[in-house]
Design a protein around this motif. Structure first.
Motif, mmCIF file in Angstrom:
data_model
loop_
_atom_site.group_PDB
_atom_site.id
_atom_site.type_symbol
_atom_site.label_atom_id
_atom_site.label_comp_id
_atom_site.label_asym_id
_atom_site.label_seq_id
_atom_site.Cartn_x
_atom_site.Cartn_y
_atom_site.Cartn_z
ATOM 1 N N GLY A 1 0.793 -1.291 0.149
ATOM 2 C CA GLY A 1 -0.177 -0.018 0.026
ATOM 3 C C GLY A 1 0.941 1.200 -0.069
ATOM 4 N N ASP A 2 0.256 2.249 -0.251
ATOM 5 C CA ASP A 2 0.889 3.545 -0.315
ATOM 6 C C ASP A 2 0.981 4.187 1.249
ATOM 7 N N THR B 1 -8.850 -0.692 4.902
ATOM 8 C CA THR B 1 -8.487 -0.024 3.329
ATOM 9 C C THR B 1 -7.331 1.079 3.709
ATOM 10 N N THR B 2 -7.567 1.839 4.891
ATOM 11 C CA THR B 2 -6.772 2.998 5.356
ATOM 12 C C THR B 2 -6.350 2.833 6.663
ATOM 13 N N VAL B 3 -5.279 3.265 7.140
ATOM 14 C CA VAL B 3 -4.994 3.208 8.541
ATOM 15 C C VAL B 3 -4.240 4.892 8.936
ATOM 16 N N TYR B 4 -4.868 5.542 9.957
ATOM 17 C CA TYR B 4 -4.219 7.015 10.054
ATOM 18 C C TYR B 4 -3.632 6.821 11.362
ATOM 19 N N VAL B 5 -2.325 7.624 11.422
ATOM 20 C CA VAL B 5 -1.751 7.787 12.849
ATOM 21 C C VAL B 5 -1.271 9.232 12.794
ATOM 22 N N SER B 6 -1.497 9.639 13.898
ATOM 23 C CA SER B 6 -1.173 11.066 14.111
ATOM 24 C C SER B 6 0.137 11.098 14.141
ATOM 25 N N PRO C 1 -3.985 -0.505 -1.977
ATOM 26 C CA PRO C 1 -4.407 -0.391 -3.459
ATOM 27 C C PRO C 1 -5.859 -0.500 -3.654
ATOM 28 N N GLU C 2 -6.503 -1.186 -2.935
ATOM 29 C CA GLU C 2 -7.917 -1.546 -3.332
ATOM 30 C C GLU C 2 -8.887 -0.158 -2.787
#
Length: 196
Positions: free
Chosen positions: A37-38, A171-176, A189-190
């Motif tokens: 993934g990006d 499909t997306t993970v966010y970390v501050s 990528p999906e």
């Protein structure tokens, strides 16, 4: 508007350094970000790549800018649910600190706040974000919904392992990062955004 600066393995290592020491779903997300993934950070356009790698240093943007970018990112997804983890708050703490929002649940150990894209608006997202008592904000997006029974909604309690099923299909993970002024993001990528 922020530009997405690619972080590669340095970004992955930063995310892992935050996620691995945590319990429960956050630790599971450390496995998710190992997948292809990006990995990027949405930062002001003039930010150099070297500066983008200084994850612990603020002074780049603002907390409101981070929430604005998160709203922008979510608004360009087709459908699904955002889940924000309170990695420090425990279920027993809810007696002293009851959330101001109703869209939260606990698996008996951790607290999770959630927002369906069908209910997305900037004010709701900002209020949800303010509920997090942990300095470190961790969240994920998955392409589905959280379907709770009447009793689960009333008690805000789900069985152990309930939230893990959603984290596994994130499909997306966010970390501050950057003193909470921006995010380091892993995106599958999906994770196809809406057509422009």
């Amino acid at each position: 508007m922020a530009v997405e600066i690619s972080l590669g393995d340095a970004g992955r290592r930063y995310m892992q350094s935050i996620l691995r020491p945590c319990l429960g779903v956050a630790a599971l997300l450390s496995e998710v970000v190992e997948k292809p993934g990006d990995i990027f950070a949405p930062l002001p356009p003039a930010t150099s790549h070297d500066r983008a790698l200084q994850f612990d240093s603020g002074g780049l943007a603002s907390l409101s800018g981070a929430i604005d970018w998160l709203f922008f990112d979510l608004a360009h997804k087709k459908s699904g649910t955002l889940v924000l983890l309170d990695v420090w708050l425990q279920a027993k703490d809810l007696k002293a600190r009851r959330p101001a929002v109703e869209s939260y649940l606990s698996d008996g150990s951790q607290i999770y706040y959630y927002l369906s894209l069908a209910a997305l608006d900037p004010r709701k997202l900002a209020v949800l974000h303010k509920q997090i008592s942990s300095f470190q904000v961790v969240g994920f997006f998955f392409p589905g919904g959280i379907d709770l029974s009447f009793e689960q909604r009333r008690q805000h309690l789900v069985p152990a392992g309930y939230v893990e099923q959603f984290a596994k299909v994130a499909t997306t993970v966010y970390v501050s990062a950057y003193d909470q002024e921006a995010w380091v993001v892993w995106q599958s990528p999906e994770n196809t955004p809406l057509a422009a």
